[in-house]
Scaffold this motif. Structure first.
Motif, PDB file in Angstrom:
ATOM      1  N   VAL A   1      -9.867  -7.530  -2.049  1.00  0.00           N
ATOM      2  CA  VAL A   1      -8.785  -8.247  -2.735  1.00  0.00           C
ATOM      3  C   VAL A   1      -8.729  -7.845  -4.198  1.00  0.00           C
ATOM      4  O   VAL A   1      -7.649  -7.614  -4.761  1.00  0.00           O
ATOM      5  N   SER A   2      -9.888  -7.757  -4.831  1.00  0.00           N
ATOM      6  CA  SER A   2      -9.925  -7.366  -6.237  1.00  0.00           C
ATOM      7  C   SER A   2      -9.360  -5.962  -6.429  1.00  0.00           C
ATOM      8  O   SER A   2      -8.616  -5.710  -7.389  1.00  0.00           O
ATOM      9  N   ASN A   3      -9.713  -5.054  -5.533  1.00  0.00           N
ATOM     10  CA  ASN A   3      -9.163  -3.696  -5.619  1.00  0.00           C
ATOM     11  C   ASN A   3      -7.647  -3.700  -5.514  1.00  0.00           C
ATOM     12  O   ASN A   3      -6.952  -2.997  -6.265  1.00  0.00           O
ATOM     13  N   ASP A   4      -7.117  -4.480  -4.597  1.00  0.00           N
ATOM     14  CA  ASP A   4      -5.654  -4.561  -4.448  1.00  0.00           C
ATOM     15  C   ASP A   4      -4.999  -5.091  -5.716  1.00  0.00           C
ATOM     16  O   ASP A   4      -3.928  -4.629  -6.125  1.00  0.00           O
ATOM     17  N   MET A   5      -5.643  -6.080  -6.331  1.00  0.00           N
ATOM     18  CA  MET A   5      -5.059  -6.702  -7.520  1.00  0.00           C
ATOM     19  C   MET A   5      -5.098  -5.769  -8.723  1.00  0.00           C
ATOM     20  O   MET A   5      -4.196  -5.786  -9.569  1.00  0.00           O
ATOM     21  N   THR A   6      -6.137  -4.956  -8.831  1.00  0.00           N
ATOM     22  CA  THR A   6      -6.313  -4.128 -10.026  1.00  0.00           C
ATOM     23  C   THR A   6      -5.698  -2.738  -9.892  1.00  0.00           C
ATOM     24  O   THR A   6      -5.450  -2.076 -10.903  1.00  0.00           O
ATOM     25  N   GLU A   7      -5.434  -2.289  -8.666  1.00  0.00           N
ATOM     26  CA  GLU A   7      -4.911  -0.934  -8.477  1.00  0.00           C
ATOM     27  C   GLU A   7      -3.393  -0.875  -8.433  1.00  0.00           C
ATOM     28  O   GLU A   7      -2.827   0.203  -8.276  1.00  0.00           O
ATOM     29  N   GLY A   8      -2.726  -2.021  -8.516  1.00  0.00           N
ATOM     30  CA  GLY A   8      -1.273  -2.037  -8.640  1.00  0.00           C
ATOM     31  C   GLY A   8      -0.490  -2.195  -7.360  1.00  0.00           C
ATOM     32  O   GLY A   8       0.731  -2.365  -7.405  1.00  0.00           O
ATOM     33  N   ILE A   9      -1.161  -2.168  -6.208  1.00  0.00           N
ATOM     34  CA  ILE A   9      -0.422  -2.266  -4.957  1.00  0.00           C
ATOM     35  C   ILE A   9       0.216  -3.638  -4.790  1.00  0.00           C
ATOM     36  O   ILE A   9       1.300  -3.780  -4.217  1.00  0.00           O
ATOM     37  N   ILE A  10      -0.450  -4.690  -5.301  1.00  0.00           N
ATOM     38  CA  ILE A  10       0.114  -6.036  -5.187  1.00  0.00           C
ATOM     39  C   ILE A  10       1.404  -6.145  -5.984  1.00  0.00           C
ATOM     40  O   ILE A  10       2.377  -6.765  -5.543  1.00  0.00           O
ATOM     41  N   ALA A  11       1.426  -5.523  -7.172  1.00  0.00           N
ATOM     42  CA  ALA A  11       2.660  -5.526  -7.965  1.00  0.00           C
ATOM     43  C   ALA A  11       3.781  -4.844  -7.202  1.00  0.00           C
ATOM     44  O   ALA A  11       4.948  -5.275  -7.255  1.00  0.00           O
ATOM     45  N   ARG A  12       3.456  -3.796  -6.471  1.00  0.00           N
ATOM     46  CA  ARG A  12       4.460  -3.107  -5.655  1.00  0.00           C
ATOM     47  C   ARG A  12       4.941  -4.001  -4.518  1.00  0.00           C
ATOM     48  O   ARG A  12       6.142  -4.078  -4.227  1.00  0.00           O
ATOM     49  N   PHE A  13       3.997  -4.688  -3.856  1.00  0.00           N
ATOM     50  CA  PHE A  13       4.381  -5.579  -2.766  1.00  0.00           C
ATOM     51  C   PHE A  13       5.316  -6.692  -3.245  1.00  0.00           C
ATOM     52  O   PHE A  13       6.211  -7.112  -2.511  1.00  0.00           O
ATOM     53  N   ARG A  14       5.089  -7.157  -4.464  1.00  0.00           N
ATOM     54  CA  ARG A  14       5.897  -8.261  -4.974  1.00  0.00           C
ATOM     55  C   ARG A  14       7.352  -7.859  -5.227  1.00  0.00           C
ATOM     56  O   ARG A  14       8.219  -8.718  -5.336  1.00  0.00           O
ATOM     57  N   THR A  15       7.608  -6.571  -5.334  1.00  0.00           N
ATOM     58  CA  THR A  15       8.989  -6.111  -5.518  1.00  0.00           C
ATOM     59  C   THR A  15       9.703  -5.905  -4.187  1.00  0.00           C
ATOM     60  O   THR A  15      10.901  -5.616  -4.173  1.00  0.00           O
ATOM     61  N   MET A  16       8.958  -6.045  -3.086  1.00  0.00           N
ATOM     62  CA  MET A  16       9.523  -5.793  -1.762  1.00  0.00           C
ATOM     63  C   MET A  16       9.907  -7.106  -1.090  1.00  0.00           C
ATOM     64  O   MET A  16       9.377  -8.175  -1.423  1.00  0.00           O
ATOM     65  N   ALA A  17      10.829  -7.014  -0.151  1.00  0.00           N
ATOM     66  CA  ALA A  17      11.305  -8.198   0.572  1.00  0.00           C
ATOM     67  C   ALA A  17      10.349  -8.511   1.722  1.00  0.00           C
ATOM     68  O   ALA A  17      10.643  -8.293   2.902  1.00  0.00           O
ATOM     69  N   ILE A  18       9.170  -9.008   1.361  1.00  0.00           N
ATOM     70  CA  ILE A  18       8.186  -9.382   2.370  1.00  0.00           C
ATOM     71  C   ILE A  18       7.747 -10.822   2.129  1.00  0.00           C
ATOM     72  O   ILE A  18       7.941 -11.369   1.043  1.00  0.00           O
ATOM     73  N   HIS A  19       7.168 -11.395   3.145  1.00  0.00           N
ATOM     74  CA  HIS A  19       6.633 -12.752   3.045  1.00  0.00           C
ATOM     75  C   HIS A  19       5.356 -12.697   2.214  1.00  0.00           C
ATOM     76  O   HIS A  19       4.341 -12.151   2.659  1.00  0.00           O
ATOM     77  N   ARG A  20       5.400 -13.228   0.988  1.00  0.00           N
ATOM     78  CA  ARG A  20       4.281 -13.029   0.058  1.00  0.00           C
ATOM     79  C   ARG A  20       2.938 -13.542   0.574  1.00  0.00           C
ATOM     80  O   ARG A  20       1.913 -12.872   0.394  1.00  0.00           O
ATOM     81  N   PRO A  21       2.876 -14.734   1.179  1.00  0.00           N
ATOM     82  CA  PRO A  21       1.559 -15.168   1.683  1.00  0.00           C
ATOM     83  C   PRO A  21       0.963 -14.235   2.734  1.00  0.00           C
ATOM     84  O   PRO A  21      -0.241 -14.281   2.983  1.00  0.00           O
ATOM     85  N   SER A  22       1.787 -13.380   3.341  1.00  0.00           N
ATOM     86  CA  SER A  22       1.258 -12.463   4.352  1.00  0.00           C
ATOM     87  C   SER A  22       0.239 -11.499   3.771  1.00  0.00           C
ATOM     88  O   SER A  22      -0.635 -11.006   4.494  1.00  0.00           O
ATOM     89  N   ILE A  23       0.330 -11.242   2.466  1.00  0.00           N
ATOM     90  CA  ILE A  23      -0.647 -10.353   1.821  1.00  0.00           C
ATOM     91  C   ILE A  23      -2.043 -10.955   1.919  1.00  0.00           C
ATOM     92  O   ILE A  23      -3.017 -10.268   2.259  1.00  0.00           O
ATOM     93  N   LEU A  24      -2.129 -12.255   1.643  1.00  0.00           N
ATOM     94  CA  LEU A  24      -3.422 -12.936   1.727  1.00  0.00           C
ATOM     95  C   LEU A  24      -3.835 -13.161   3.182  1.00  0.00           C
ATOM     96  O   LEU A  24      -5.011 -13.026   3.524  1.00  0.00           O
ATOM     97  N   VAL A  25      -2.861 -13.497   4.023  1.00  0.00           N
ATOM     98  CA  VAL A  25      -3.163 -13.736   5.441  1.00  0.00           C
ATOM     99  C   VAL A  25      -3.748 -12.474   6.079  1.00  0.00           C
ATOM    100  O   VAL A  25      -4.687 -12.545   6.879  1.00  0.00           O
ATOM    101  N   GLY A  26      -3.210 -11.311   5.722  1.00  0.00           N
ATOM    102  CA  GLY A  26      -3.737 -10.065   6.259  1.00  0.00           C
ATOM    103  C   GLY A  26      -5.203  -9.870   5.903  1.00  0.00           C
ATOM    104  O   GLY A  26      -6.011  -9.447   6.743  1.00  0.00           O
ATOM    105  N   HIS A  27      -5.552 -10.185   4.658  1.00  0.00           N
ATOM    106  CA  HIS A  27      -6.950 -10.080   4.236  1.00  0.00           C
ATOM    107  C   HIS A  27      -7.829 -11.066   5.007  1.00  0.00           C
ATOM    108  O   HIS A  27      -8.938 -10.717   5.452  1.00  0.00           O
TER     109      HIS A  27
END
Length: 262
Positions: free
Chosen positions: A88-114
């Protein structure tokens, strides 16, 4: 598509992503898996006779294998979720989460996947460590099919609860090293529980530390289910810990994740 269908689709996509990461970079999972296996071999073959004698059962390594394996299995869960905090920390610091937030996806799914990916890894790790335990002599012949099912369910519940806590730790960590350090209590707590010796054999001042924590009731419940020993109220206490940690971890993770989007 309905909102539920979209959430399920996006969550499954994120789950596949995390499982692919685990498959492509297995070194972290293997390193975390080696620790409980080494602890199992150390306490059985080096300390087994001595520990069994100290517990009043005579120098009986086979009896100590039966006692220590449930604790090692819970330690496996605690160690595996450390990898979730790092991921999770890697995702937060490497910028992929910022990219996901610009996409039309269900945001909690990012955490649910983890979370779901971590629980699956915990189950696989427990099965592998359990296989090692069986290979060196662990047997649970007195456990019924229902008790095996209950033990499996308890393992999943504690993995689910601890994973949400690990996700929160990963979200607040500035880097992977900090995430690993923040999640260290999930590895240390099983060491100071009833995993290796009964609580009654500990010094009086130390007993509350071992007793009032989530791993001890979970271990006692697992031990009772697999070996037919007395469970008492440990199962209810373990379920209460699982419920409390799940709610705490979910609220903490979601609020931290949402706050980062502001």
């Amino acid at each position: 598509m309905s909102a539920f269908s979209l959430a399920a689709r996006d969550s499954s996509t994120m789950l596949r992503r995390n499982l692919l990461h685990a498959r492509r970079y297995p070194s972290l999972t293997l390193n975390l898996l080696l620790t409980p296996v080494m602890m199992l071999l150390l306490f059985v073959y080096v300390f087994g006779d001595v520990m069994s004698a100290g517990m009043g059962g005579g120098a009986d390594r086979a009896a100590y294998i039966a006692y220590v394996v449930p604790g090692i299995l819970m330690m496996t869960v605690g160690g595996t979720v450390v990898g979730t905090a790092v991921s999770v920390s890697n995702d937060m610091t490497e910028g992929i989460i910022a990219r996901f937030r610009t996409m039309a996806i269900h945001r909690p799914s990012i955490l649910v996947g983890h979370v779901v990916g971590s629980v699956l890894q915990c189950v696989m790790s427990v099965l592998l460590v359990g296989a090692v335990a069986v290979a060196i002599g662990f047997r649970a012949t007195d456990a019924t099919a229902l008790e095996w099912l209950a033990a499996f369910g308890m393992t999943i519940l504690i993995a689910f609860a601890l994973t949400w806590i690990a996700v929160g730790m990963g979200l607040i960590s500035p880097n992977a090293e900090a995430a690993s350090n923040n999640a260290l209590p999930l590895v240390v707590l099983p060491l100071i529980s009833s995993a290796f010796v009964p609580i009654d054999s500990m010094p009086g001042w130390f007993r509350p530390i071992a007793e009032y924590q989530p791993f001890t009731p979970a271990i006692e419940t697992l031990r009772g289910l697999l070996l037919g020993t007395e469970i008492g109220n440990s199962a209810w206490i373990a379920l209460a810990w699982c419920a409390g940690l799940t709610v705490l971890g979910y609220v903490w993770s979601k609020s931290t994740f949402d706050r980062g989007a502001e």
